[in-house]
Design an enzyme around this catalytic site. Sequence first.
Site, mmCIF file in Angstrom:
data_model
loop_
_atom_site.group_PDB
_atom_site.id
_atom_site.type_symbol
_atom_site.label_atom_id
_atom_site.label_comp_id
_atom_site.label_asym_id
_atom_site.label_seq_id
_atom_site.Cartn_x
_atom_site.Cartn_y
_atom_site.Cartn_z
ATOM 1 N N ARG A 46 0.858 -1.207 0.000
ATOM 2 C CA ARG A 46 0.000 0.000 0.000
ATOM 3 C C ARG A 46 0.884 1.244 0.000
ATOM 4 O O ARG A 46 0.607 2.228 -0.651
ATOM 5 C CB ARG A 46 -0.943 0.015 1.214
ATOM 6 N N TYR A 98 -16.637 16.787 -15.331
ATOM 7 C CA TYR A 98 -16.906 15.351 -15.409
ATOM 8 C C TYR A 98 -17.937 14.988 -14.331
ATOM 9 O O TYR A 98 -17.788 15.378 -13.166
ATOM 10 C CB TYR A 98 -15.597 14.575 -15.201
ATOM 11 N N ASP A 170 -7.506 18.902 -14.111
ATOM 12 C CA ASP A 170 -7.799 17.564 -14.644
ATOM 13 C C ASP A 170 -7.355 17.562 -16.103
ATOM 14 O O ASP A 170 -7.981 18.194 -16.961
ATOM 15 C CB ASP A 170 -9.302 17.283 -14.501
ATOM 16 N N LYS A 195 -8.078 6.528 -19.230
ATOM 17 C CA LYS A 195 -8.364 7.032 -20.572
ATOM 18 C C LYS A 195 -7.089 6.988 -21.430
ATOM 19 O O LYS A 195 -6.562 5.924 -21.668
ATOM 20 C CB LYS A 195 -8.971 8.431 -20.471
HETATM 21 C C1 LIG Z 1 -13.123 9.313 -16.507
HETATM 22 C C2 LIG Z 1 -12.813 10.655 -15.981
HETATM 23 C C3 LIG Z 1 -12.635 10.883 -14.610
HETATM 24 C C4 LIG Z 1 -12.797 9.790 -13.574
HETATM 25 O O1 LIG Z 1 -11.820 8.820 -13.683
HETATM 26 P P1 LIG Z 1 -12.054 7.257 -13.328
HETATM 27 O O2 LIG Z 1 -10.770 6.639 -13.717
HETATM 28 O O3 LIG Z 1 -13.240 6.802 -14.111
HETATM 29 O O4 LIG Z 1 -12.323 7.211 -11.846
HETATM 30 C C5 LIG Z 1 -12.304 12.175 -14.200
HETATM 31 N N1 LIG Z 1 -12.179 13.182 -15.089
HETATM 32 C C6 LIG Z 1 -12.347 12.995 -16.412
HETATM 33 C C7 LIG Z 1 -12.196 14.147 -17.340
HETATM 34 C C8 LIG Z 1 -12.682 11.739 -16.905
HETATM 35 O O5 LIG Z 1 -12.873 11.564 -18.227
#
Ligand SMILES: *Cc1c(COP(=O)(O)O)cnc(C)c1O
Length: 379
Positions: A46, A98, A170, A195
């Site tokens: 962890r 998001y 983000d 992603k």
């Molecule tokens: C998918 C996404 C998230 C969340 O991420 P997860 O890996 O699904 O928890 C946050 N911000 C954006 C822009 C996203 O596309």
Amino acid sequence: MKFNTKTIHGGQQHDLAYGAVMPPIYQTSTYAQTTPGGHKGFEYSRTHNPTRQALENAFASIENGKHGLAFGSGLAAIDAVIKLLSPGDEVISTNDLYGGTYRLFTKVFEGFGIKFHFIGMENAEKIESYVNENTKLIWVETPTNPMMNIIDIEAVSKVAKKHNVLLAVDNTFATPYLQRPLDLGADIVMHSATKYMGGHSDVVMGALIVKDDVIAEKLYFIQNASGAVCGPMDSFLVLRGIKTLHIRMQRHSENGKAIAEYLAKHPKIEKVYWPGFENHPNHEVAKRQMDDFGGMVSFVTKGNNYDEAIKIVENLKIFTLAESLGGVESLAGHPASMTHASIPKEEREKTGVVDSLIRLSVGIEDIDDLIHDLEQAIG
Ligand SMILES: *Cc1c(COP(=O)(O)O)cnc(C)c1O
């Protein structure tokens, strides 16, 4: 080291045990000690794991940061950032966010006494008007999902610095291939590595990258104390994904441009949302802060007919109808019935998520096949 070399070598070293060129998957929870505390830097997975650490070093390198942290999902990474705050603190966040981030902020952290202001961030003065002595964090997402709005990171960072407030960005949609928020003055970069970073739709993971040692130390503490870490196998997969990030993003951007231009000329299409168009409201900012425009394209059809949009996404053969984005394969989504279905129609339409809006995550397949697929589906 330049970006296209960093994706492959940044922060990496060959395995110390046997010289393995690729970091082994250290599928272990614990590490032998010769005497209490006598270990080789790893005690419990962890806290630290060699495969995860190799990935975290790669994250830091490609975002021009100093410290990288990997989490079990993008939302777990965001969760860690908000845990830097205390009850009574305030966050200014973009309103075009998001959905999962919005849910975490409002349904979890508001309950712990943190206040969120969701505002349009098209100009810096407006953001400044929401700053008060309790403001501790500004949360930016750019380009936004699914409307492809662009926020000027450098302008927001000036407001943040002036008032001694943290700025988190983000960077999921752009990736460091297109945009490096730390260079533009952000304190924290966040990714859903699920992603483009992973890039193959086979892992759920999150990342944070920072330059500052003090912020990093606090985040490492939260990462270990809260424990939302990712496993060694997933770390290996995302590290492997990053090695081709630059060539994937190059092709995503090329294909995205070709599809945006194709759709813009299509007689049945009303509007195409893609920051590369000169008439995009924030095109100048996008051009300044991004190196290209990526593979995300949204569009609405003439007449704005819900059923027609459903037919189009059902008829697609190469594009897969699915949530998520950023993989090598092309995906299509219908926000009004999928990601944004829980938002009342009047509310979602205010932000542009109308009945016929379709969002494409343009993959890296042959562009002729992708355009042909759209042609047969739209008719
Ligand atoms: C998918 C996404 C998230 C969340 O991420 P997860 O890996 O699904 O928890 C946050 N911000 C954006 C822009 C996203 O596309």
